[in-house]
Design a protein around this motif. Structure first.
Motif, mmCIF file in Angstrom:
data_model
loop_
_atom_site.group_PDB
_atom_site.id
_atom_site.type_symbol
_atom_site.label_atom_id
_atom_site.label_comp_id
_atom_site.label_asym_id
_atom_site.label_seq_id
_atom_site.Cartn_x
_atom_site.Cartn_y
_atom_site.Cartn_z
ATOM 1 N N ASP A 1 -48.157 -17.455 -49.635
ATOM 2 C CA ASP A 1 -49.061 -16.634 -50.434
ATOM 3 C C ASP A 1 -48.870 -16.924 -51.908
ATOM 4 O O ASP A 1 -47.766 -17.227 -52.366
ATOM 5 C CB ASP A 1 -48.882 -15.137 -50.131
ATOM 6 N N SER B 1 -57.714 -26.918 -41.268
ATOM 7 C CA SER B 1 -56.830 -26.290 -40.285
ATOM 8 C C SER B 1 -56.567 -27.274 -39.155
ATOM 9 O O SER B 1 -57.507 -27.852 -38.589
ATOM 10 C CB SER B 1 -57.454 -25.011 -39.725
ATOM 11 N N LYS C 1 -51.728 -24.918 -38.519
ATOM 12 C CA LYS C 1 -51.447 -24.735 -39.945
ATOM 13 C C LYS C 1 -52.725 -24.895 -40.771
ATOM 14 O O LYS C 1 -53.613 -25.664 -40.418
ATOM 15 C CB LYS C 1 -50.397 -25.744 -40.423
ATOM 16 N N THR C 2 -52.756 -24.156 -41.864
ATOM 17 C CA THR C 2 -53.875 -24.227 -42.795
ATOM 18 C C THR C 2 -53.406 -24.874 -44.091
ATOM 19 O O THR C 2 -52.331 -24.542 -44.600
ATOM 20 C CB THR C 2 -54.423 -22.820 -43.095
ATOM 21 N N ARG D 1 -60.163 -27.045 -47.719
ATOM 22 C CA ARG D 1 -59.424 -26.161 -46.811
ATOM 23 C C ARG D 1 -59.541 -26.744 -45.405
ATOM 24 O O ARG D 1 -60.651 -26.894 -44.877
ATOM 25 C CB ARG D 1 -59.966 -24.736 -46.859
ATOM 26 N N SER E 1 -52.651 -17.366 -48.245
ATOM 27 C CA SER E 1 -53.294 -16.244 -48.919
ATOM 28 C C SER E 1 -53.243 -16.460 -50.431
ATOM 29 O O SER E 1 -52.181 -16.746 -50.983
ATOM 30 C CB SER E 1 -52.589 -14.932 -48.557
ATOM 31 N N ALA F 1 -45.804 -18.190 -43.416
ATOM 32 C CA ALA F 1 -46.975 -17.961 -44.254
ATOM 33 C C ALA F 1 -46.707 -18.376 -45.692
ATOM 34 O O ALA F 1 -45.564 -18.361 -46.160
ATOM 35 C CB ALA F 1 -47.360 -16.484 -44.208
ATOM 36 N N THR G 1 -48.726 -21.486 -41.812
ATOM 37 C CA THR G 1 -49.422 -20.924 -40.649
ATOM 38 C C THR G 1 -50.567 -20.027 -41.098
ATOM 39 O O THR G 1 -51.542 -19.825 -40.381
ATOM 40 C CB THR G 1 -48.438 -20.120 -39.775
ATOM 41 N N SER G 2 -50.443 -19.463 -42.305
ATOM 42 C CA SER G 2 -51.553 -18.778 -42.966
ATOM 43 C C SER G 2 -51.389 -18.976 -44.460
ATOM 44 O O SER G 2 -50.270 -19.115 -44.955
ATOM 45 C CB SER G 2 -51.574 -17.284 -42.618
#
Length: 228
Positions: free
Chosen positions: A212, A181, A185-186, A179, A167, A210, A164-165
């Motif tokens: 990361d 989206s 979702k990314t 990249r 990092s 998320a 959803t994100s």
């Protein structure tokens, strides 16, 4: 104890193994915890039922299979060619794991302080925290939780991160190649320090959480492993 076969089965009591070596080491507990104080050598198969836990210092052999139902599963070091770790609702915590490994949980969290080899981690509702070493590859997938990946700052690998994100720490030398989206979702595809998919890769997916990616020094990894 040193023998070709070592089979231990408890119904209510706890099982404590201090130093066991055999071709096949099988431990099954239906009502107590299984604890390993030193190294278990051999093809290891350990399972517990209900709320019973597994807590092992070190296992070393060819094939490893450890499972719990609702209890926690904790191993400080695993050296094997093929390892399977699973739980339904317990948490899994691994200090160091080497070789090919499959780690699964339904609702429990999964923490792997250090890994080298081919690592696959799947959880339905838990979070995943995993360190992937210089020579390791990884596939990390959580349906409901978050995925946190730690790598050495110098690692050369390709990554595909989806959540959803997404990092990525600025400390990592990263070249994004794509990249996108869609559907909330990314997805990020990138190369770290010039790494390529043909050589080494890390895939991290959080369907509803998320993702990361951060760097972690070898000293931090050792410290975490010592605390496990």
């Amino acid at each position: 104890m040193e023998s070709d076969l070592c089979h231990v089965h408890t119904e209510r009591g706890h099982c404590v193994l201090k130093s066991v070596k055999g071709h096949e080491v099988q431990v099954q507990s239906t009502g107590g915890n299984v604890t390993g104080l030193k190294t278990l050598h051999g093809n290891v198969d350990i399972s517990t039922s209900v709320d019973s836990n597994i807590d092992i210092k070190k296992i070393q052999g060819t094939t490893m299979n450890l499972s719990t139902e609702h209890g926690d599963l904790k191993v400080k070091a695993i050296y094997g060619e093929s390892t399977s770790l699973s739980t339904f609702s317990g948490n899994i915590q691994i200090g160091h794991i080497h070789g090919e490994a499959l780690v699964r949980s339904e609702t429990g969290n999964i923490v792997i302080d250090s890994s080298s080899g081919a690592l696959k981690v799947f959880t339905a509702a838990g979070n995943i925290h995993a360190y992937v070493g210089e020579d390791g590859s990884a596939e990390l997938h959580s349906q409901q939780g978050a995925v946190s990946v730690r790598v050495p700052s110098t690692v050369k690998t390709a990554v595909r991160l989806c959540g959803t994100s997404v990092s990525i720490s600025s400390e990592i030398v990263c070249q994004e190649t794509e990249r996108t989206s869609a559907d909330g979702k990314t997805t990020v595809t990138a190369h770290l320090n010039g790494g390529a998919y043909e050589e080494q890769w890390i895939k991290a997916t959080a369907e509803k959480g998320a993702v990361d990616l951060r760097s972690q020094s070898w000293f931090e990894t050792l410290r975490l492993g010592a605390q496990s």
